[in-house]
Design an enzyme around this catalytic site. Structure first.
Site, PDB file in Angstrom:
ATOM      1  N   ARG A 120       0.805  -1.226   0.000  1.00 39.04           N
ATOM      2  CA  ARG A 120       0.000   0.000   0.000  1.00 39.04           C
ATOM      3  C   ARG A 120       0.840   1.280   0.000  1.00 39.04           C
ATOM      4  NH1 ARG A 120      -3.003  -3.426   3.523  1.00 39.04           N
ATOM      5  NH2 ARG A 120      -4.950  -4.082   2.527  1.00 39.04           N
ATOM      6  N   LYS A 142       2.572  11.599 -10.331  1.00 38.27           N
ATOM      7  CA  LYS A 142       1.675  10.819 -11.186  1.00 38.27           C
ATOM      8  C   LYS A 142       2.391   9.543 -11.614  1.00 38.27           C
ATOM      9  CE  LYS A 142      -1.458  14.099 -13.430  1.00 38.27           C
ATOM     10  NZ  LYS A 142      -1.889  14.594 -14.752  1.00 38.27           N
ATOM     11  N   GLU A 184       7.810  19.509 -23.727  1.00 33.46           N
ATOM     12  CA  GLU A 184       7.285  19.738 -22.380  1.00 33.46           C
ATOM     13  C   GLU A 184       7.855  21.031 -21.785  1.00 33.46           C
ATOM     14  OE1 GLU A 184       4.905  18.270 -20.934  1.00 33.46           O
ATOM     15  OE2 GLU A 184       4.738  16.228 -21.709  1.00 33.46           O
ATOM     16  N   LYS A 226       6.570  23.412 -12.446  1.00 32.34           N
ATOM     17  CA  LYS A 226       5.731  22.262 -12.099  1.00 32.34           C
ATOM     18  C   LYS A 226       5.614  22.111 -10.592  1.00 32.34           C
ATOM     19  CE  LYS A 226       4.410  17.632 -13.199  1.00 32.34           C
ATOM     20  NZ  LYS A 226       4.566  16.458 -14.080  1.00 32.34           N
ATOM     21  N   GLU A 236      -4.788  17.299  -9.013  1.00 26.20           N
ATOM     22  CA  GLU A 236      -5.386  17.737 -10.270  1.00 26.20           C
ATOM     23  C   GLU A 236      -6.889  18.012 -10.138  1.00 26.20           C
ATOM     24  OE1 GLU A 236      -5.591  15.985 -14.708  1.00 26.20           O
ATOM     25  OE2 GLU A 236      -3.572  16.047 -13.858  1.00 26.20           O
ATOM     26  N   ARG A 240      -3.739  22.154 -11.699  1.00 19.10           N
ATOM     27  CA  ARG A 240      -2.783  21.179 -12.235  1.00 19.10           C
ATOM     28  C   ARG A 240      -3.227  20.620 -13.585  1.00 19.10           C
ATOM     29  NH1 ARG A 240       0.362  16.155  -9.182  1.00 19.10           N
ATOM     30  NH2 ARG A 240       1.479  15.461 -11.056  1.00 19.10           N
ATOM     31  N   ASN A 244      -1.771  19.588 -18.662  1.00 13.14           N
ATOM     32  CA  ASN A 244      -2.143  18.688 -19.753  1.00 13.14           C
ATOM     33  C   ASN A 244      -2.343  19.426 -21.074  1.00 13.14           C
ATOM     34  OD1 ASN A 244      -2.347  16.063 -18.381  1.00 13.14           O
ATOM     35  ND2 ASN A 244      -3.942  17.066 -17.200  1.00 13.14           N
ATOM     36  N   HIS A 247      -2.026  17.526 -24.218  1.00 14.95           N
ATOM     37  CA  HIS A 247      -2.008  16.103 -23.898  1.00 14.95           C
ATOM     38  C   HIS A 247      -3.290  15.374 -24.276  1.00 14.95           C
ATOM     39  CE1 HIS A 247       1.551  17.360 -21.812  1.00 14.95           C
ATOM     40  NE2 HIS A 247       1.801  16.141 -21.387  1.00 14.95           N
ATOM     41  N   HIS A 251      -2.219  12.312 -26.249  1.00 16.64           N
ATOM     42  CA  HIS A 251      -2.433  10.924 -25.832  1.00 16.64           C
ATOM     43  C   HIS A 251      -3.253  10.163 -26.868  1.00 16.64           C
ATOM     44  CE1 HIS A 251      -1.679  11.691 -21.251  1.00 16.64           C
ATOM     45  NE2 HIS A 251      -0.580  11.643 -21.955  1.00 16.64           N
ATOM     46  N   HIS A 264       6.253  10.577 -26.979  1.00 14.99           N
ATOM     47  CA  HIS A 264       5.297  11.364 -26.206  1.00 14.99           C
ATOM     48  C   HIS A 264       5.449  12.856 -26.472  1.00 14.99           C
ATOM     49  CE1 HIS A 264       2.761  12.675 -22.906  1.00 14.99           C
ATOM     50  NE2 HIS A 264       3.764  13.401 -22.442  1.00 14.99           N
TER      51      HIS A 264
END
Length: 356
Positions: A120, A142, A184, A226, A236, A240, A244, A247, A251, A264
Protein backbone atom coordinates in the site's frame (compact mmCIF):
# COMPACT_ATOMS: atom_id res chain seq x y z
CA UNK A 1 30.10 21.16 -8.40
CA UNK A 2 27.08 23.43 -8.53
CA UNK A 3 23.74 21.80 -7.70
CA UNK A 4 20.40 23.55 -8.15
CA UNK A 5 17.71 22.59 -5.65
CA UNK A 6 13.96 22.99 -6.07
CA UNK A 7 11.52 22.09 -3.29
CA UNK A 8 8.10 20.56 -3.88
CA UNK A 9 6.14 21.68 -0.82
CA UNK A 10 3.41 19.21 0.14
CA UNK A 11 3.44 19.07 3.93
CA UNK A 12 4.72 15.71 5.15
CA UNK A 13 5.07 14.58 1.52
CA UNK A 14 7.43 17.42 0.57
CA UNK A 15 10.63 16.55 -1.27
CA UNK A 16 13.61 18.12 -2.97
CA UNK A 17 14.66 18.08 -6.63
CA UNK A 18 18.43 18.21 -7.11
CA UNK A 19 19.77 19.21 -10.52
CA UNK A 20 23.45 19.01 -11.42
CA UNK A 21 26.21 17.25 -13.30
CA UNK A 22 27.50 13.76 -12.42
CA UNK A 23 25.12 13.29 -9.48
CA UNK A 24 24.92 9.52 -10.00
CA UNK A 25 28.59 9.33 -8.99
CA UNK A 26 27.88 11.36 -5.84
CA UNK A 27 25.88 9.12 -3.48
CA UNK A 28 26.12 11.76 -0.77
CA UNK A 29 23.62 13.72 -2.90
CA UNK A 30 20.98 10.97 -2.82
CA UNK A 31 21.59 8.27 -0.19
CA UNK A 32 19.68 10.31 2.39
CA UNK A 33 16.48 9.50 0.46
CA UNK A 34 16.86 5.77 1.20
CA UNK A 35 15.47 4.96 4.65
CA UNK A 36 15.57 1.14 4.90
CA UNK A 37 18.05 -1.53 3.87
CA UNK A 38 16.14 -2.91 0.86
CA UNK A 39 16.52 -1.13 -2.49
CA UNK A 40 15.09 -2.22 -5.83
CA UNK A 41 16.43 -0.43 -8.91
CA UNK A 42 14.10 -0.39 -11.92
CA UNK A 43 15.72 0.55 -15.20
CA UNK A 44 15.45 -0.38 -18.88
CA UNK A 45 17.52 -2.17 -21.48
CA UNK A 46 18.84 1.09 -22.97
CA UNK A 47 19.79 2.87 -19.75
CA UNK A 48 21.20 -0.07 -17.79
CA UNK A 49 24.40 -0.53 -19.84
CA UNK A 50 25.08 3.20 -19.63
CA UNK A 51 24.35 4.22 -16.05
CA UNK A 52 23.39 1.29 -13.81
CA UNK A 53 26.97 0.64 -12.67
CA UNK A 54 27.34 4.27 -11.53
CA UNK A 55 24.24 3.94 -9.39
CA UNK A 56 25.13 0.53 -7.98
CA UNK A 57 28.54 1.83 -6.89
CA UNK A 58 26.64 4.06 -4.44
CA UNK A 59 24.46 1.26 -3.04
CA UNK A 60 27.19 -0.34 -0.92
CA UNK A 61 25.67 -1.43 2.39
CA UNK A 62 22.14 -1.91 1.05
CA UNK A 63 20.46 -5.17 0.09
CA UNK A 64 19.55 -4.38 -3.49
CA UNK A 65 18.30 -5.98 -6.65
CA UNK A 66 17.70 -4.77 -10.22
CA UNK A 67 14.79 -5.19 -12.63
CA UNK A 68 15.57 -4.28 -16.23
CA UNK A 69 12.50 -3.89 -18.42
CA UNK A 70 12.53 -3.63 -22.23
CA UNK A 71 12.83 -0.04 -23.42
CA UNK A 72 9.82 1.68 -24.96
CA UNK A 73 6.33 2.96 -24.23
CA UNK A 74 4.69 -0.28 -25.33
CA UNK A 75 6.30 -2.01 -22.35
CA UNK A 76 4.65 0.25 -19.75
CA UNK A 77 2.21 -2.51 -18.87
CA UNK A 78 0.73 -4.44 -15.97
CA UNK A 79 2.75 -7.47 -17.08
CA UNK A 80 6.03 -5.59 -16.60
CA UNK A 81 4.77 -4.21 -13.27
CA UNK A 82 4.28 -7.78 -12.09
CA UNK A 83 7.99 -8.36 -12.70
CA UNK A 84 8.74 -5.52 -10.30
CA UNK A 85 6.38 -6.99 -7.69
CA UNK A 86 8.10 -10.38 -8.04
CA UNK A 87 11.51 -8.76 -7.53
CA UNK A 88 10.29 -6.92 -4.43
CA UNK A 89 8.99 -10.18 -3.02
CA UNK A 90 12.27 -11.93 -3.83
CA UNK A 91 14.18 -9.18 -2.09
CA UNK A 92 12.01 -9.51 1.01
CA UNK A 93 11.17 -5.84 0.70
CA UNK A 94 9.43 -4.45 3.78
CA UNK A 95 7.51 -1.21 4.20
CA UNK A 96 10.71 0.81 4.59
CA UNK A 97 12.07 -0.42 1.23
CA UNK A 98 12.86 2.01 -1.59
CA UNK A 99 12.31 1.68 -5.32
CA UNK A 100 14.74 3.71 -7.46
CA UNK A 101 13.57 4.56 -10.98
CA UNK A 102 16.61 4.98 -13.24
CA UNK A 103 15.42 5.88 -16.72
CA UNK A 104 12.92 7.88 -18.70
CA UNK A 105 9.22 8.46 -18.22
CA UNK A 106 8.23 4.84 -18.86
CA UNK A 107 10.53 3.58 -16.10
CA UNK A 108 9.51 6.35 -13.71
CA UNK A 109 5.79 5.87 -14.23
CA UNK A 110 5.94 2.09 -13.93
CA UNK A 111 8.34 1.97 -10.98
CA UNK A 112 6.38 4.65 -9.15
CA UNK A 113 3.13 2.76 -9.70
CA UNK A 114 4.70 -0.44 -8.35
CA UNK A 115 5.96 1.47 -5.31
CA UNK A 116 2.49 2.93 -4.75
CA UNK A 117 0.98 -0.57 -4.73
CA UNK A 118 3.58 -2.58 -2.80
CA UNK A 119 2.33 -2.94 0.79
CA UNK A 120 0.00 0.00 0.00
CA UNK A 121 2.87 2.37 -0.65
CA UNK A 122 6.65 2.46 -0.17
CA UNK A 123 9.28 5.09 -0.95
CA UNK A 124 10.59 5.65 -4.41
CA UNK A 125 13.27 7.92 -5.84
CA UNK A 126 13.19 9.34 -9.35
CA UNK A 127 16.49 9.41 -11.25
CA UNK A 128 15.37 10.57 -14.71
CA UNK A 129 17.73 10.12 -17.65
CA UNK A 130 15.71 11.81 -20.42
CA UNK A 131 14.90 15.49 -20.80
CA UNK A 132 11.19 14.77 -20.91
CA UNK A 133 11.29 12.88 -17.62
CA UNK A 134 13.49 15.51 -16.00
CA UNK A 135 11.11 18.37 -16.69
CA UNK A 136 7.80 16.56 -16.41
CA UNK A 137 7.05 12.98 -15.42
CA UNK A 138 9.60 12.66 -12.58
CA UNK A 139 7.99 15.54 -10.65
CA UNK A 140 4.51 15.56 -9.19
CA UNK A 141 3.73 11.98 -8.22
CA UNK A 142 1.68 10.82 -11.19
CA UNK A 143 2.35 7.13 -11.75
CA UNK A 144 0.68 4.56 -13.97
CA UNK A 145 0.72 2.07 -16.80
CA UNK A 146 -1.01 1.80 -20.16
CA UNK A 147 -3.83 -0.34 -21.49
CA UNK A 148 -4.56 -1.00 -25.17
CA UNK A 149 -7.53 1.35 -24.75
CA UNK A 150 -5.38 4.31 -23.69
CA UNK A 151 -2.40 5.76 -21.85
CA UNK A 152 -2.07 5.79 -18.06
CA UNK A 153 -5.60 4.53 -17.45
CA UNK A 154 -4.36 2.57 -14.43
CA UNK A 155 -2.37 4.60 -11.94
CA UNK A 156 -2.04 6.37 -8.63
CA UNK A 157 -0.82 9.63 -7.15
CA UNK A 158 2.34 8.68 -5.24
CA UNK A 159 4.95 11.35 -4.60
CA UNK A 160 8.63 10.43 -4.81
CA UNK A 161 10.85 10.87 -1.79
CA UNK A 162 13.43 12.66 -3.91
CA UNK A 163 14.22 13.53 -7.54
CA UNK A 164 17.86 13.37 -8.62
CA UNK A 165 18.53 14.93 -12.04
CA UNK A 166 22.01 14.12 -13.34
CA UNK A 167 22.23 16.25 -16.49
CA UNK A 168 25.26 14.26 -17.71
CA UNK A 169 22.84 11.50 -18.73
CA UNK A 170 21.60 13.77 -21.53
CA UNK A 171 24.97 13.30 -23.26
CA UNK A 172 23.87 9.88 -24.51
CA UNK A 173 20.23 10.75 -25.21
CA UNK A 174 19.38 10.33 -28.93
CA UNK A 175 18.60 13.59 -30.73
CA UNK A 176 14.99 12.65 -31.41
CA UNK A 177 14.29 11.90 -27.73
CA UNK A 178 16.05 15.06 -26.64
CA UNK A 179 13.91 17.18 -28.97
CA UNK A 180 10.79 15.42 -27.72
CA UNK A 181 11.64 16.58 -24.20
CA UNK A 182 11.77 20.19 -25.36
CA UNK A 183 8.03 20.02 -26.09
CA UNK A 184 7.28 19.74 -22.38
CA UNK A 185 9.63 22.67 -21.71
CA UNK A 186 7.67 24.80 -24.19
CA UNK A 187 4.45 23.79 -22.43
CA UNK A 188 5.40 25.63 -19.23
CA UNK A 189 5.90 28.87 -21.09
CA UNK A 190 2.74 28.36 -23.10
CA UNK A 191 0.41 27.84 -20.11
CA UNK A 192 1.76 30.11 -17.40
CA UNK A 193 4.97 32.01 -18.12
CA UNK A 194 5.07 34.34 -21.12
CA UNK A 195 8.53 35.60 -20.11
CA UNK A 196 9.90 32.04 -20.16
CA UNK A 197 8.27 31.49 -23.57
CA UNK A 198 10.09 34.56 -24.83
CA UNK A 199 13.35 33.26 -23.35
CA UNK A 200 12.82 29.98 -25.19
CA UNK A 201 12.38 31.88 -28.45
CA UNK A 202 15.70 33.63 -27.80
CA UNK A 203 17.50 30.44 -26.77
CA UNK A 204 15.96 27.99 -29.27
CA UNK A 205 19.17 27.53 -31.25
CA UNK A 206 21.24 27.07 -28.08
CA UNK A 207 18.78 24.46 -26.82
CA UNK A 208 18.91 22.53 -30.09
CA UNK A 209 22.72 22.55 -29.80
CA UNK A 210 22.37 21.32 -26.18
CA UNK A 211 24.47 24.15 -24.79
CA UNK A 212 24.84 23.20 -21.09
CA UNK A 213 23.91 26.59 -19.60
CA UNK A 214 20.73 26.90 -21.66
CA UNK A 215 19.70 23.30 -20.98
CA UNK A 216 20.30 23.62 -17.22
CA UNK A 217 18.27 26.83 -17.08
CA UNK A 218 15.40 25.27 -19.04
CA UNK A 219 15.31 22.27 -16.70
CA UNK A 220 15.42 24.38 -13.54
CA UNK A 221 12.67 26.77 -14.65
CA UNK A 222 10.48 23.89 -15.82
CA UNK A 223 10.89 21.99 -12.54
CA UNK A 224 10.14 25.13 -10.52
CA UNK A 225 7.01 25.79 -12.59
CA UNK A 226 5.73 22.26 -12.10
CA UNK A 227 6.67 22.20 -8.41
CA UNK A 228 4.69 25.38 -7.77
CA UNK A 229 1.60 24.06 -9.57
CA UNK A 230 1.75 20.66 -7.85
CA UNK A 231 2.11 22.35 -4.45
CA UNK A 232 -1.12 24.27 -5.08
CA UNK A 233 -3.07 21.38 -6.61
CA UNK A 234 -1.52 17.97 -5.91
CA UNK A 235 -4.38 15.80 -7.18
CA UNK A 236 -5.39 17.74 -10.27
CA UNK A 237 -8.62 19.15 -8.92
CA UNK A 238 -8.02 22.52 -10.55
CA UNK A 239 -4.89 24.30 -11.75
CA UNK A 240 -2.78 21.18 -12.23
CA UNK A 241 -5.01 20.16 -15.13
CA UNK A 242 -3.35 22.97 -17.11
CA UNK A 243 -0.20 20.83 -17.27
CA UNK A 244 -2.14 18.69 -19.75
CA UNK A 245 -1.99 21.39 -22.44
CA UNK A 246 -1.58 19.44 -25.67
CA UNK A 247 -2.01 16.10 -23.90
CA UNK A 248 -5.67 15.38 -24.67
CA UNK A 249 -4.83 15.45 -28.36
CA UNK A 250 -1.36 14.02 -27.75
CA UNK A 251 -2.43 10.92 -25.83
CA UNK A 252 -5.05 10.19 -28.50
CA UNK A 253 -2.37 10.50 -31.19
CA UNK A 254 -0.05 8.13 -29.33
CA UNK A 255 -2.78 5.55 -28.84
CA UNK A 256 -4.01 5.65 -32.42
CA UNK A 257 -0.52 5.65 -33.97
CA UNK A 258 0.58 2.77 -31.74
CA UNK A 259 2.78 3.25 -28.68
CA UNK A 260 6.31 4.14 -29.76
CA UNK A 261 5.43 5.32 -33.27
CA UNK A 262 5.19 8.90 -32.05
CA UNK A 263 7.29 9.80 -29.03
CA UNK A 264 5.30 11.36 -26.21
CA UNK A 265 6.88 14.78 -26.67
CA UNK A 266 6.28 14.67 -30.41
CA UNK A 267 2.60 13.89 -29.82
CA UNK A 268 2.40 16.71 -27.26
CA UNK A 269 3.97 19.16 -29.74
CA UNK A 270 1.29 18.30 -32.30
CA UNK A 271 -1.31 18.36 -29.54
CA UNK A 272 -0.31 21.85 -28.39
CA UNK A 273 -0.56 23.06 -31.99
CA UNK A 274 -4.06 21.57 -32.26
CA UNK A 275 -5.11 23.04 -28.89
CA UNK A 276 -3.84 26.48 -29.87
CA UNK A 277 -5.57 26.25 -33.26
CA UNK A 278 -8.83 25.20 -31.58
CA UNK A 279 -8.48 28.10 -29.13
CA UNK A 280 -8.15 30.53 -32.03
CA UNK A 281 -11.05 28.87 -33.86
CA UNK A 282 -13.23 29.36 -30.75
CA UNK A 283 -12.15 32.99 -30.36
CA UNK A 284 -10.22 32.41 -27.14
CA UNK A 285 -6.84 33.43 -28.56
CA UNK A 286 -5.31 35.01 -31.63
CA UNK A 287 -3.95 33.23 -34.67
CA UNK A 288 -0.78 35.28 -34.13
CA UNK A 289 -0.14 33.42 -30.86
CA UNK A 290 -0.76 30.11 -32.60
CA UNK A 291 1.77 31.05 -35.27
CA UNK A 292 4.27 31.96 -32.55
CA UNK A 293 3.89 28.56 -30.94
CA UNK A 294 4.22 26.72 -34.24
CA UNK A 295 7.31 28.74 -35.14
CA UNK A 296 9.02 27.91 -31.83
CA UNK A 297 8.19 24.20 -32.09
CA UNK A 298 9.56 24.09 -35.63
CA UNK A 299 12.78 25.83 -34.56
CA UNK A 300 13.13 23.13 -31.92
CA UNK A 301 12.69 20.57 -34.73
CA UNK A 302 9.39 19.23 -33.41
CA UNK A 303 6.37 18.10 -35.48
CA UNK A 304 3.28 20.29 -35.64
CA UNK A 305 1.00 18.39 -38.06
CA UNK A 306 -1.13 15.27 -37.53
CA UNK A 307 0.22 12.33 -39.56
CA UNK A 308 -1.87 11.99 -42.71
CA UNK A 309 -2.90 8.38 -42.03
CA UNK A 310 -4.59 9.12 -38.68
CA UNK A 311 -8.39 9.40 -38.70
CA UNK A 312 -10.00 12.41 -36.96
CA UNK A 313 -12.96 10.22 -35.95
CA UNK A 314 -10.63 7.72 -34.26
CA UNK A 315 -8.80 10.50 -32.43
CA UNK A 316 -12.06 11.86 -31.05
CA UNK A 317 -13.00 8.36 -29.94
CA UNK A 318 -9.74 8.06 -28.00
CA UNK A 319 -10.19 11.55 -26.54
CA UNK A 320 -13.44 10.39 -24.95
CA UNK A 321 -11.38 8.20 -22.60
CA UNK A 322 -9.29 11.14 -21.34
CA UNK A 323 -9.13 11.30 -17.54
CA UNK A 324 -10.11 15.00 -17.45
CA UNK A 325 -13.53 14.27 -18.96
CA UNK A 326 -16.67 14.52 -16.85
CA UNK A 327 -20.13 13.12 -17.58
CA UNK A 328 -19.23 12.24 -21.15
CA UNK A 329 -18.03 15.76 -21.98
CA UNK A 330 -14.56 16.23 -23.49
CA UNK A 331 -12.61 18.74 -21.38
CA UNK A 332 -9.51 20.07 -23.12
CA UNK A 333 -6.86 22.51 -21.95
CA UNK A 334 -6.95 25.46 -24.32
CA UNK A 335 -5.17 28.77 -24.04
CA UNK A 336 -5.94 32.48 -24.17
CA UNK A 337 -2.61 33.29 -25.76
CA UNK A 338 0.98 32.79 -24.64
CA UNK A 339 1.21 32.31 -20.87
CA UNK A 340 -2.53 31.87 -20.15
CA UNK A 341 -4.55 28.66 -20.24
CA UNK A 342 -7.79 27.16 -18.99
CA UNK A 343 -9.93 24.00 -19.17
CA UNK A 344 -12.83 24.18 -21.65
CA UNK A 345 -15.65 21.84 -22.68
CA UNK A 346 -15.36 21.17 -26.41
CA UNK A 347 -17.84 19.61 -28.81
CA UNK A 348 -17.14 17.00 -31.47
CA UNK A 349 -17.89 19.49 -34.24
CA UNK A 350 -15.28 21.88 -32.90
CA UNK A 351 -12.70 19.10 -32.69
CA UNK A 352 -13.45 17.95 -36.22
CA UNK A 353 -13.09 21.48 -37.55
CA UNK A 354 -9.47 21.51 -36.33
CA UNK A 355 -8.54 17.88 -36.97
CA UNK A 356 -9.80 17.90 -40.52
Amino acid sequence: MSVTEVDVVLGDRSYRIRIGRDLLRQPARWRDAVRGRHVLVVTDSTVAPLYLARLEDGLDGFDHAVVTIPAGERHKTLAQTEQVFAALAGLGASRDATVIALGGGVVGDLAGFAAACWMRGIDFVQMPTTLLAMVDSSVGGKTGVNLPAGKNLIGAFHQPRSVIIDTDTLDTLPAREYRAGLAEVVKYGAISDAAFFGWLEQQADALVRREPAAVAEAIAVSCKSKADIVARDEREEGERALLNFGHTFGHALETEAGYGTLLHGEAVAIGMTLAASLSAHMGKSSHTDTDRLISLLKRLELPTVVPHDISPARLIQHMRLDKKNLSGKIRAVLWHGVGRAGVTIVEDEQLRSVLE
